[in-house]
Design a protein around this motif. Structure first.
Motif, short mmCIF file in Angstrom:
data_model
loop_
_atom_site.label_atom_id
_atom_site.label_comp_id
_atom_site.label_asym_id
_atom_site.label_seq_id
_atom_site.Cartn_x
_atom_site.Cartn_y
_atom_site.Cartn_z
N LYS A 299 -6.87 33.03 -15.23
CA LYS A 299 -6.87 32.69 -16.65
C LYS A 299 -7.95 33.49 -17.39
N TYR A 300 -9.10 33.64 -16.81
CA TYR A 300 -10.20 34.36 -17.46
C TYR A 300 -10.42 35.68 -16.74
N ALA A 301 -9.87 36.73 -17.28
CA ALA A 301 -9.95 38.02 -16.62
C ALA A 301 -11.40 38.50 -16.53
N GLY A 302 -12.28 37.94 -17.39
CA GLY A 302 -13.66 38.40 -17.41
C GLY A 302 -14.47 37.91 -16.23
N ILE A 303 -13.93 36.97 -15.48
CA ILE A 303 -14.68 36.50 -14.31
C ILE A 303 -14.49 37.50 -13.18
N ASN A 304 -15.62 38.02 -12.75
CA ASN A 304 -15.58 39.04 -11.71
C ASN A 304 -16.23 38.50 -10.44
N GLU A 305 -15.41 38.25 -9.44
CA GLU A 305 -15.94 37.70 -8.19
C GLU A 305 -16.54 38.82 -7.35
N ALA A 306 -17.85 38.93 -7.40
CA ALA A 306 -18.51 40.05 -6.72
C ALA A 306 -18.62 39.81 -5.22
N ALA A 307 -18.72 38.57 -4.85
CA ALA A 307 -18.90 38.29 -3.42
C ALA A 307 -18.35 36.91 -3.10
N MET A 308 -17.72 36.81 -1.96
CA MET A 308 -17.30 35.51 -1.47
C MET A 308 -17.92 35.34 -0.08
N PHE A 309 -18.55 34.22 0.14
CA PHE A 309 -19.18 33.99 1.44
C PHE A 309 -19.15 32.51 1.73
N GLY A 310 -19.71 32.13 2.83
CA GLY A 310 -19.75 30.71 3.18
C GLY A 310 -19.69 30.53 4.67
N THR A 311 -20.24 29.42 5.12
CA THR A 311 -20.20 29.11 6.55
C THR A 311 -20.41 27.62 6.71
N LEU A 312 -19.93 27.09 7.79
CA LEU A 312 -20.17 25.68 8.06
C LEU A 312 -21.14 25.50 9.23
N ASP A 313 -21.82 26.60 9.62
CA ASP A 313 -22.84 26.45 10.66
C ASP A 313 -23.91 25.49 10.16
N ASN A 314 -24.25 24.53 11.01
CA ASN A 314 -25.23 23.58 10.51
C ASN A 314 -26.63 23.89 10.99
N PRO A 315 -27.66 23.54 10.27
CA PRO A 315 -27.60 22.87 8.96
C PRO A 315 -26.99 23.82 7.92
N ILE A 316 -25.98 23.30 7.23
CA ILE A 316 -25.18 24.17 6.37
C ILE A 316 -26.04 24.82 5.29
N ALA A 317 -26.90 24.00 4.66
CA ALA A 317 -27.69 24.55 3.55
C ALA A 317 -28.52 25.74 4.02
N ASN A 318 -29.08 25.62 5.18
CA ASN A 318 -29.92 26.69 5.72
C ASN A 318 -29.10 27.96 5.97
N SER A 319 -27.94 27.80 6.57
CA SER A 319 -27.12 28.97 6.88
C SER A 319 -26.59 29.62 5.61
N VAL A 320 -26.16 28.78 4.66
CA VAL A 320 -25.66 29.34 3.41
C VAL A 320 -26.79 30.03 2.65
N ALA A 321 -27.99 29.48 2.73
CA ALA A 321 -29.13 30.12 2.06
C ALA A 321 -29.31 31.54 2.59
N ASN A 322 -29.21 31.69 3.92
CA ASN A 322 -29.36 33.03 4.48
C ASN A 322 -28.29 33.97 3.95
#
Ligand SMILES: Nc1ncnc2c1ncn2[C@@H]1O[C@H](COP(=O)(O)OP(=O)(O)OP(=O)(O)O)[C@@H](O)[C@H]1O
Ligand SMILES: Nc1ncnc2c1ncn2[C@@H]1O[C@H](COP(=O)(O)OP(=O)(O)OP(=O)(O)O)[C@@H](O)[C@H]1O
Ligand SMILES: [Mg+2]
Ligand SMILES: [Mg+2]
Lengths: 508, 323, 339, 339
Positions: free
Chosen positions: B160-183
């Motif tokens: 819908k919004y062509a102006g949104i530019n997804e520069a990066a997609m990442f993610g992990t469920l390694d726990n503790p999740i917050a710590n892994s995602v922070a990295n």
């Protein structure tokens, strides 16, 4: 003499489960004396040593250290460390208990200093090497200090363990069969050192089954039988025969060997070369014949045994077994062809520690003892029981764990394993390691009695063992065979010269 | 107030909660909601916890049947493994509701916290705050049902919004999740320092992103939008100069209450409707600061739409929140 | 032997010794070209930061590997310590020092129990520490009935916990030391480096470290030579437990709360780092330097891949492939290798 | 020796041999009284079913423990097999037989590679299988870019996968055999029991099994007794891989889809079961009967606690405590125990 005892054991008892192994052992050790402890396999010698050195808890009795400058003190080591600290140092029977294989020689030579409480905290490799060198030099050890123990031969490992014990300046030194894997040259070095220690007033307890050692060293002989002292001999000249009789509880008599000849060749070895630059080996072994190969440590006896058994490949040459070419690719093929090997160094290459006696004996013959892959335990058990009987293995039953056997009895199980089935070629590499005199003769007699139908090949460093057992004696030197003798009219001088690699060798 | 049969006799009704997921604050809060409503109704609750073992969860339905419960709440799980189990429960004459797992059964009301709505509320706020074109980082792990549903909304928004530019997609469920995602987020930020918006539609992800943004010192340049809420999330959003701008959430405790109420309605012979949707609430940093909301209790107290949903709430139904 | 042969053997020796290090630098070079912004002091610092926690755990588990053991409980010790720190500060409203001390005590206690089980109760290492792992995963959740711990949380009894993470404690996760560039190096990286140097020095240059290797190689021989083998083994588990609890403290400081997590991934990553360490400098045995390099290696790999937008599953895959290849390289060539 | 002493020793021997079994029955007795509905054929079947998949994996890992190795990759082999089964049926639209064969081949291939790495490349077992684990965890997600596989899913290229799980395949997870009571025993339980009996018989009563124990105890001695040691070791890993893939097939059949989030705990639970097996009948070594009992033990414990409404975290805790206590009991008393 008895008044200058420095170490006194009184009424020592020990049981494993409800089997009593030591039934009240009393023993004195005197300063500046070598006391030789003799006893048949399973008599309890190592158990006694392990109690003295703090490995086992005693079941009763007392031990005392006596000194001129202090009142007799109770000696009750809870750990090996305490025993060492009190000046009682031991070289145990099992060599692998003496050295740490993954570490280098220098660290092994100084292992006890590193673990001592007074040692400097920091580990300075340079200083450790200097200390190690001092220790090695006293023994006349010429081993690369940076080498890893796992790359050394058994004899070298044993020397490292002994050197470390010597370096302690012990009050009491205990050696449990230290020469069982040493060559005579190394043994001589050891004896010279023991002489020095004796002069310095160390009390030495020496355990051995080798009469030559015992004759060379003993100031006193103590015989032990079934966990009690059965005789003390300290009147010169020492009564060795009496000591042996006391340890066995009977007399042994030596039948002279009647050397046999054999017409039917079982194995013919033609131009086998087992090492780079070695001369080829030619060899014929006949049916019913017992042949011993002797030679110094490191001349290639084990290499030849392993080549015959398919563990190693020869560099060149051929073998014929039963008239058919024989070139085993694996130990499995060798066994299938009827070639069996009792390997040396039982702890490393023979004993399956998690298995009991029965399972150890049947190990190579599972195929013959099973149908459709399923083991027939009744047959297995029967075979084990038969062997225990035949070789007189001292145990409660065929279900005993190997670790509950004495060293000599473990060795007998190894021989029993391969005697349990009929071989075409039966190779034994140092089969008498740690076996007592009477058992050795029993085994030799069994080997000879059952020799028909196969060729028997024995590798021994001790010449006595060869003379007691073989019809023919071959001498090895520099990875090849340099001499042959019929065991009837032996020219010992020529044989010894060949062993030493002397003039004959250069003439060949 | 008089309750209809079978709730007129306290303790006469036995229900079971058959869980797929249990570890974490959301699930703990959900359970407390279930427990609170069950207590208010005077029913006997059995909790069967499969600890993320889908096969076991299906068995647990059978186990609940064997226990003789009258009603079952299925909480999360996989359609494929739960569909037949749920049908077996229906066949045994047991009333069933399902939360956040589609068991494809017309007789079973579906309780939903509407993941699509959650994502939509957060993203609408992002558009409101940042305009229609920005460079975004997106945190997503495929294969997790609620995240997949939230992802659909993200995909729609990008269309819908062509102006949104997804520069990066990442993610992990390694726990503790917050710590892994922070990295991971730190790496993404080093590679794309010009990212303006981070869409992290799961609060564990958002916490990780926030740690990374703080560590990189970008907290004034980046805004984080997320879904779900907890006490510690509130604290993180309220920090001075926090990059975490807004989150959309349903109150897990309320969802738990609604689950029990819908089941109770079925047991009382009423029809809660096939889709029982608990509407999400948008919670912005500004709300939290202006209303001085410090924890989940404050949030419930000061945002009433968050504290209670008038869903599956017939007149006889006791309200567990009523003091 | 021909000199050609000697040269080949020397080349092989070099390949074994330096192969892994070369691989690491190759990787860095590749990412430097392929990923923008990979080469910068910040990026380097960040790589260290990202592996600080697993690195500390890995150094601890190295100590147990050295004595021939293994510690599966480190992940759960770390998360337990994290929960404990949060509980002490938030619920019990104590200060940062108390929290840190509590964590260290927990780590030491778990290590002692592990060691006692293994040494005196003769439970095999994997078993004892696996049991401990399950136990701790459950235990750490009991005080809060499975809730994460954060300021303002509601306790099971309905009261509200009002303690806060002390500023000093949070600084462990957030403060940065100046190093040429202001605010460059985070505390966690300093902790990692200090602990790495400490344990490396301890293992290589003190007699205790040497004896631990001896114990790991031949327990009986070490004992007969007079070493207090039991004490050494127990100490190894205590070191492992304490290091894991330090990891937990860093984790709590970074997250700023006590987060419900099993710590399984911490365990696996730490073990991976310690095992990769076998391959570094051809050691073929557990060693602290290798462990540290292993941790950094994993950090570089993940940082680079993430910067190149590789999805998480390809990262796992590549991590696995690199691990296997690197190790085949070391062990197949060195011809040693045995645990 | 006095007869009293003999009697005591005998009592201790009995405690070692039967202690664990007594504990198991005690537990069953306790739950029978404390938890309604615990004692019923359905409940018993349920316990077996709940541990069927981990049990199968545990039996496989037992084979590697027997030869003195370890296999950390089993969990990921199982999930890879599950994903593969789903991929074959849903995306490639093949039938159940193809799917099962594909899974078994994957298991065997992974086992072969593990074995090859360990035996020929001399990579230590933990290391090789850990690398394999990471590798597979990533690999299994690559074909679908991390999505779960279910009928009607959208593939990365935008196409829709329309294959379905064959009825025959689903029956593996859902069919129940009659046994006195109609529809009582699920296929997975039958598979577990059959595999348990098979591997038990194999290890205890065939010469191959016996030799595997010999290899595990003293590799060199086994080799000098004519055993093809390398082949035995590789076979052990193949068995482990194949069993893990059977576990994966059962998982896929139960779930009816390839779910990326399932199977996280398989490794640890399977290892726990196999290690508990050490304590059964005082074996103090890996053994198939013990493994099966270990798996059932964990199943009974969790089922009983669930029925008593114990929250999930106390279940972990109690699992850990019971594990530790049971093992202390066995190993401390038996005085053997060494991995
Ligand atoms: N750990 C043990 N458990 C049970 N019995 C044991 C144990 N160790 C030794 N024994 C038994 O104690 C007896 C004495 O063994 P010991 O090792 O002391 O004999 P030894 O005199 O040293 O024999 P060898 O000359 O063969 O070395 C043997 O019968 C042996 O079976
Ligand atoms: N692992 C090894 N590395 C290097 N050289 C070795 C190794 N094993 C054996 N050798 C060398 O090979 C030669 C033959 O050794 P072998 O063990 O066959 O001698 P041996 O005559 O059987 O001695 P022993 O009397 O000790 O049995 C020796 O020179 C020995 O030093
Ligand atoms: Mg002895
Ligand atoms: Mg030899």
């Amino acid at each position: 003499m008895g008044n200058d005892a420095v170490f006194r054991v009184d009424g020592l008892r020990k049981s494993f489960g409800h089997i009593e192994v030591l039934g009240g052992v009393s023993l004195d050790l005197h300063a500046g004396e070598v006391t030789v402890l003799m006893g048949a396999n399973g008599a309890g010698k190592s158990t006694l040593v392990k109690i003295i050195s703090g490995v086992y808890e005693r079941g009763g009795g007392t031990m005392q250290l006596v000194g001129q400058d202090f009142a007799p003190q109770e000696f009750l080591p809870n750990t090996p460390a305490e025993a060492i600290r009190a000046g009682v140092v031991t070289v145990h029977q099992n060599i692998n208990d003496g050295v740490v294989a993954d570490l280098d020689v220098a660290t092994n030579l100084t292992l006890d200093r590193l673990s001592g409480s007074g040692a400097p905290t920091l580990f300075n490799p340079g200083r450790v090497r200097r200390e190690a060198k001092a220790v090695a030099d006293r023994m006349g050890l010429a081993i690369d200090l940076k080498a890893r123990i796992s790359d050394l031969s058994l004899a070298d490992r044993q020397m490292v363990a002994i050197a470390r014990a010597m370096a302690h300046q012990p009050k009491v030194l205990i050696l449990d069969e230290p020469t069982s894997s040493l060559s005579s040259a190394e043994a001589d070095r050891l004896f010279a050192l023991l002489d020095r220690l004796r002069e310095h007033g160390v009390a030495i307890l020496y355990i051995s089954h080798r009469m030559s050692d015992i004759r060379r060293l003993a100031d006193r002989v103590v015989s032990m039988r079934d966990g009690v002292i059965s005789g003390v001999f300290d009147r010169k000249p020492l009564d060795y025969e009496g000591a042996v009789n006391a340890m066995l509880g009977r007399k042994i008599h030596l039948d002279r060997i009647v050397a046999r000849n054999s017409a039917k060749p079982v194995l013919t070895v033609d131009g086998l070369r087992i090492a780079e630059g070695a001369k080829p080996i030619f060899l014929t072994l006949g049916d019913g014949e017992v042949v011993a190969i002797t030679g110094l440590v490191g001349v290639g006896k084990t290499a030849l045994a392993e080549t015959l058994f398919g563990v190693r490949k020869p560099l060149s040459g051929t073998m014929v077994l039963n008239g058919k070419p024989y070139a085993p690719e694996s130990t499995g093929e060798a066994i299938a062809a009827g070639v069996f090997l009792v390997a040396k160094d039982r702890a490393d290459s023979g004993i399956v520690g998690d298995f009991n006696i029965q399972e150890n004996i049947s190990l190579p013959f599972h195929k013959r003892m099973s149908r459709l892959g399923v083991l027939k335990r009744r047959i297995e058990r029967a075979a084990a029981r038969r062997q225990i009987q035949e070789l007189g293995i001292v145990c409660r039953s065929e279900k005993d764990e190997m670790s509950a056997l004495s060293g000599g009895n473990q060795q007998k199980v190894m021989v029993a394993r391969w005697m349990s089935q009929a071989a075409r070629l039966f190779i034994l590499d140092e089969p008498f390691q740690g076996v007592d005199i009477s058992a050795r003769r029993d085994i030799a007699a069994k080997l000879r009695a059952s020799a028909n139908g196969r060729a028997t090949l024995l590798f021994v460093t001790e010449l006595d063992e060869a003379l007691e057992t073989a019809d023919r004696i071959l001498v090895m030197s520099e990875q090849t065979i340099v001499g042959e003798h019929r065991n009837a009219d032996i020219d010992l001088e020529r044989l010894l010269a060949e062993v030493a690699g002397g003039p004959l060798h250069s003439a060949a | 107030q008089d309750k209809p049969a079978p709730f007129d006799k306290p303790g006469a009704v036995k229900i079971a909660l058959v869980r797929y997921l249990s570890t974490g604050d959301f699930f703990q809060a959900y359970l407390s909601g279930v427990e609170a409503q069950a207590k208010a109704l005077g029913v006997d609750l059995r909790v069967l916890d499969s600890r993320q073992d889908a096969a076991l969860q299906a068995d647990m339905v059978d186990q609940a049947i064997a226990l003789g419960v009258q009603g079952i709440i299925i909480q999360h799980g996989l359609t494929e493994s739960m569909k037949e189990a749920a049908q077996r429960a229906i066949d045994a004459g047991i009333k069933v509701v399902a939360f956040d797992v589609n068991v494809e059964n017309p007789k079973i009301p579906q309780i939903e916290q509407s993941d699509r709505d959650l994502a939509r509320l957060a993203l609408e706020q992002a558009i409101k705050d940042n305009g229609e074109s920005w460079k975004a980082g997106y945190v997503y792990v495929a294969g997790i049902a609620p995240l997949d549903r939230r992802n659909e909304t993200w995909v729609d928004f990008k269309k819908k919004y062509a102006g949104i530019n997804e520069a990066a997609m990442f993610g992990t469920l390694d726990n503790p999740i917050a710590n892994s995602v922070a990295n991971q987020a730190r790496s993404v930020l080093s590679a794309n320092p010009d990212i303006k918006v981070m869409f992290a539609p799961y609060d564990e992800f958002a916490k990780g992103v926030k740690i990374a943004v703080d560590e990189a010192g970008f907290n004034k340049d980046i805004k984080i939008y997320s879904a779900d809420i907890s006490t510690s999330d509130i604290a993180a959003m309220r920090e001075p100069d926090s990059a975490w701008a807004a989150t959309a959430a349903t109150n897990p405790a309320v969802v738990g209450q609604v689950s029990v109420r819908a089941l109770a309605q079925l047991l009382a012979g009423e029809d809660p409707g096939h889709n029982v949707i608990v509407p999400p609430t948008l919670i912005t940093q500004k709300d939290l600061i202006d209303k001085d909301i410090k924890n989940m209790e404050d949030l419930s107290a000061k945002l009433p739409q968050f504290a209670h949903a008038d869903v599956a709430m017939p007149a006889w139904m006791p309200n567990p929140n009523a003091k | 032997m021909s000199s050609g042969w000697v040269r080949m053997a020397a080349a092989r020796d070099h390949a074994i010794r330096y192969g892994f290090i070369v691989l690491l630098f190759g990787l860095i070079g590749y990412f430097a070209i392929a990923a923008d912004g990979f080469v910068s002091p910040q990026s380097a610092v960040f790589i260290f930061q990202s592996v600080a926690i697993t690195g500390v755990l890995a150094l601890g588990v190295t100590a147990t590997l050295v004595v021939g053991g293994f510690d599966l409980s480190i992940g759960s010790v770390a998360t337990s310590a994290m929960m404990a720190a949060a509980y002490v500060m938030v619920v019990l409203e104590q200060n940062a020092v108390v929290a840190v001390v509590a964590c260290l005590l927990i780590g030491a206690a778990v290590g002692l129990i592990n060691g006692w089980l293994i040494v005196y109760m003769r439970v095999p290492d994997l078993l004892a520490t696996l049991g401990m792992m399950f136990l701790l995963v459950g235990l750490q959740r009991i005080p809060t009935e499975g809730r994460s711990i954060a300021t303002g949380m509601t306790m099971p009894d309905g009261s509200v916990a009002n303690g806060t993470f002390g500023a000093g404690f949070l600084a462990l996760g957030r403060h940065r030391f100046d190093f040429f560039i202001p605010n460059l190096i985070p505390v966690s990286v300093v902790v990692l480096l200090v602990l790495a140097v400490l344990i490396w020095f301890f293992l290589e240059y003190t007699r205790f470290g040497r004896m631990m290797y001896a114990v790991g190689s031949n327990e009986r021989a070490a004992e007969l030579a007079g070493a207090p083998v039991k004490a050494y083994k127990i100490w190894a588990y205590v070191i492992s437990g304490v290091f894991a609890s330090i990891g937990g403290i860093l984790l709590a400081a970074r997250l700023g709360r006590g987060d419900i997590a099993s710590g399984n991934n911490l365990l696996l990553d730490a073990v991976a780092a310690a095992l990769i360490g076998y391959a570094v400098l051809g050691a073929a045995k557990p060693n602290a330097f290798g462990t540290a390099v292993g941790a950094v290696f994993v950090g570089v790999l993940l940082q680079g891949l993430t910067m190149m937008n590789a999805p998480y599953y390809t990262q796992d895959f590549i991590k696995g492939v690199v691990l296997v290849v690197a190790l085949v390289f070391t062990f197949a060539l060195s011809g040693r290798g045995k645990r």
